[in-house]
Design an enzyme around this catalytic site. Structure first.
Site, short mmCIF file in Angstrom:
data_model
loop_
_atom_site.label_atom_id
_atom_site.label_comp_id
_atom_site.label_asym_id
_atom_site.label_seq_id
_atom_site.Cartn_x
_atom_site.Cartn_y
_atom_site.Cartn_z
N SER A 409 0.82 -1.21 0.00
CA SER A 409 0.00 0.00 0.00
C SER A 409 0.85 1.26 0.00
CB SER A 409 -0.99 0.00 1.16
OG SER A 409 -0.44 -0.57 2.30
N HIS A 430 -3.52 -3.40 -5.47
CA HIS A 430 -3.73 -2.92 -4.10
C HIS A 430 -5.17 -3.12 -3.67
CE1 HIS A 430 -3.91 0.58 -1.04
NE2 HIS A 430 -3.58 -0.55 -0.45
N GLU A 442 -6.83 -0.85 -6.51
CA GLU A 442 -5.98 0.04 -7.31
C GLU A 442 -5.02 -0.87 -8.09
OE1 GLU A 442 -5.48 4.21 -4.93
OE2 GLU A 442 -4.60 2.45 -3.98
N ASN A 480 -4.30 6.43 -0.70
CA ASN A 480 -3.57 6.77 0.52
C ASN A 480 -2.87 8.12 0.41
OD1 ASN A 480 -4.33 4.76 2.26
ND2 ASN A 480 -2.76 3.33 1.54
#
Ligand code: 3H9
Length: 655
Positions: A409, A430, A442, A480
């Site tokens: 991540s 991800h 992702e 993120n």
């Protein structure tokens, strides 16, 4: 049997004295203007020709009718309107029967409801999903469905927007029959109805409903509405069907539909609808075929790996899970079967499907078994040395044509790929935790990823029923990175005077299921702390840095799992903790900050801006392809309310 063309998308042909009217408007037979015009012409024709005994309406291809043409919303209305078409069907002097070959959704379901009879094929489904688009059914659905299936069931279906399959539709009274050859059965039904009094749905007296059951069904819908207008309006209209005349009910429904259709909420949900269909489309992959996948290796069967295994098994793949020891492998197998059990308990998987999944699962400490895999996904501890070591090893075990995916991540997948001899076969996948539940994935297009590897990763994610969003390599990818930016601004506001609970309350009032500090506590504070420590040496010393989270971590406050974080959980409930308030006050004092107050609007406005600015940077850097992808990431991975359209959409509206 010669065909008559009623419009560019509607044609008819005679079979056994019945006019079979086919709607052919790819891709989903939406009720575009020429469909509506064609239907009315077809009915006029059928009534005018004496030898026609009745009419059957059906759809070409896999869909019956997917609903109103959403792309027409907001454009000037073109006659006849859909409610006028329904009225024409319902009042037709000859029997009209729907032969429902596929999905009958929204306006498509409303066409079926307005007919005098309905026959479902095996692939049929029926639903009024308008609330998912921020609107209510606008062509009689709220008034006709309860007349057929009762108030309580109609509140449930229309309020939730869920679709039902033929068996349930038959039990509910929504259809008259199910047939493998729905067309022939519908023709027979229409012939049988000819010259007899017709049952017009709008004329049916609504069955009396148990008041308590109506209340329960209403509450259930409203509890999930999270501040959206459409579900409450839909329920109100269904309830009105038992009190008002058909005419009054339809007029109210139409006015409500138009008002909601023109609302910001509906625009936001339409944006999300089209964004989802755009996501995962990559220009450079035009004509690139994905590789065939049968066996998927998963390295690491902890919470994340087990979740990925379940998603992969339920999509029909074979799975080889790999752990470091046989004991850990046994625990991994238990973890996977435990998640499958829960899925069965929740009704999302049958017992038989669970057994079938377990038969395709192999969890082992023998890494050599990965030689059978077409794709290997690593889901181990997020540490660069651990991951590069592993990829180096995998490179020698897997077949030359196998794909290697990392579920990191925060780490740089290009560095992980560089450890292998064939970085072109490395891609990022991800997943979000729990991976068997969360829709977002992702798909990271690394520097060297080859087009067919990317195409395969995308096709795999779609096969899992996920929503894949492609992104380039950057720390934290799309989600993120935005989350970090937004958390940074939330911490600035806390340092400047807002309480964490105020920030959370403002976000929750906006529509997030949880505020950011509550999320932070759920996820745990230690990962971000480790990252901050890693970055400390390279951080710009002039940039503002809030130390409050560091102080909390130093005090062992790692969030919910340690019983304390931004809040205290020792009573079992989340509570504001005076110790945290003291840490915050000390931080302000140390910087000489005089606390000021923030309104909820100011908090939300500032956080939306932080998200949109970071999103803009991601677009400028070419990490994200389109701003709607960013919206999808925040909606599906971070609880951004879909009815606000995502941070980029929301920012456009407020700009
Ligand atoms: C309504 O009916 C209001 C009425 O009550 C009152 C009116 C007065 N319009 O999903 P897919 C496009 S509101 C325009 O990948 P699938 C979609 O964008 C409507 N376009 O296919 C995509 O285009 P592209 C209530 C539509 O086979 C392509 O079709 N109805 C519409 O996986 C393929 O879509 C709904 O909410 C539309 N209505 O699934 C149903 N629908 O290829 C919405 C789709 O350019 N639709 N497109 O990206 C669905 O749920 C699915 O599309 C369906 C097919 C199940 C039908």
């Amino acid at each position: 049997m010669s065909a008559t063309r009623f419009s560019e998308s509607v044609s008819g042909s005679i079979r056994d004295d019945v006019l079979v009217v086919t709607i052919d408007n790819a891709p989903v037979n939406a009720t575009s203007a020429h469909v509506r015009q064609g239907l009315v012409k077809a009915l006029d024709h059928a009534e005018a020709v004496g030898t026609v005994a009745g009419i059957v309406i059906t759809g070409a291809g896999r869909t019956f009718v997917g609903g109103a043409d959403i792309r027409e919303f907001g454009k000037p209305p073109v006659e006849p309107t859909l409610p006028e078409v329904m009225e024409r069907i319902e009042t037709c002097g000859k029997p009209v029967v729907a032969a429902v070959n596929g999905a009958a959704l929204g306006g498509g379901c409303e066409i079926a409801l307005a007919c005098h009879g309905r026959i479902a094929g095996g692939a049929a489904s029926f639903g009024l999903p308008e609330v998912k688009l921020g609107i209510v059914p606008g062509a009689g659905g709220t008034q006709r469905l309860p007349r057929l299936i009762g108030i309580v069931a109609a509140i449930d279906m229309i309020g939730s927007g869920r679709a039902v399959k033929p068996d349930d539709a038959l039990k509910l009274g929504l259809v008259d029959g199910i047939a493998a050859d729905q067309l022939s059965t519908a023709i027979e039904l229409a012939r049988g109805m000819a010259a007899k009094p017709l049952r017009r749905t709008g004329g049916i007296q609504i069955a009396g409903a148990d008041a308590a059951a109506v209340e329960i069904a209403t509450k259930k819908v409203l509890a999930k509405a999270r501040g959206q207008a459409a579900p409450a309006e839909a329920v109100r209209l269904v309830r009105k069907a038992s009190e008002a005349s058909l005419e009054d009910g339809l007029a109210d429904e139409r006015a409500t539909f138009i008002r909601l259709r023109d609302s910001r909420e509906a625009a936001a949900l339409r944006h999300v609808f089209f964004a989802e269909r755009q996501a995962g489309k990559v220009d450079k992959l035009e004509g690139v075929a994905p590789r065939k996948l049968e066996t998927i290796g998963i390295v690491g069967t902890g919470l994340m790996g087990a979740g990925i295994a379940v998603a992969t098994l339920t999509a029909g793949y074979r799975v080889v899970g790999v752990e470091q020891t046989e004991e850990a492998a046994a625990r991994g197998r238990v973890r996977v079967s435990g998640i499958l059990d829960k899925t069965v308990q929740s009704g999302r998987l049958t017992d038989a499907a669970r057994s079938d999944c377990l038969a395709r699962l192999d969890v082992t400490a023998d890494t050599g078994r990965l030689a059978a895999a077409d794709l290997v996904i690593e889901a181990v501890f997020d540490d660069l040395t651990v991951k590069t070591e592993m990829f180096r090893r995998l490179d020698n075990i897997v077949r030359p044509d196998a794909i290697l995916a990392t579920n990191t991540s925060y780490l740089n997948p290009d560095e992980i790929a560089a450890a292998t001899a064939h970085p072109d076969r490395v891609v990022g996948l991800h997943f979000f935790s729990p991976a068997n539940v969360m829709r977002l994935v992702e798909v990271v297009d690394c520097n060297a990823t080859s087009p067919d590897v990317l195409a395969t990763a995308l096709a795999f994610a779609k096969k899992l029923g996920k929503l894949p969003v492609v992104c380039g390599v950057t720390e934290g990818f799309i989600g993120n990175r935005i989350f970090s930016a937004y958390r940074r601004d939330a911490e600035f506001m806390v340092e400047d005077g807002a309480a964490p609970a105020d920030v959370d309350a403002a976000l929750e009032a906006y529509g997030f299921p949880m505020g950011i500090f509550t999320v932070y506590d759920m996820a745990g504070l230690e990962i971000a702390w480790a990252r901050r420590k890693r970055q400390a040496a390279t951080r710009d010393p002039k940039a503002r840095y809030v130390e409050i989270a560091d102080r909390l971590c130093e005090a062992g406050r790692f969030g919910r799992k340690s019983g304390r974080g931004w809040y205290d959980y020792s009573s079992g409930e989340k509570a504001v903790d005076p110790d945290v308030t003291a840490v915050i006050e000390a931080a302000r004092l140390a910087k000489g900050i005089v606390p000021r107050s923030f309104t909820a609007d100011e908090i939300v406005g500032r956080l939306l801006r932080a998200m949109a600015d970071e999103g803009k940077a991601l677009l400028d850097e070419g990490i994200a392809t389109r701003s709607s992808d960013i919206d999808l990431v925040m909606i599906n991975g971070y609880g951004f309310p879909a009815h606000k359209g995502g941070p980029m959409f929301a920012a456009e509206g407020s700009a």
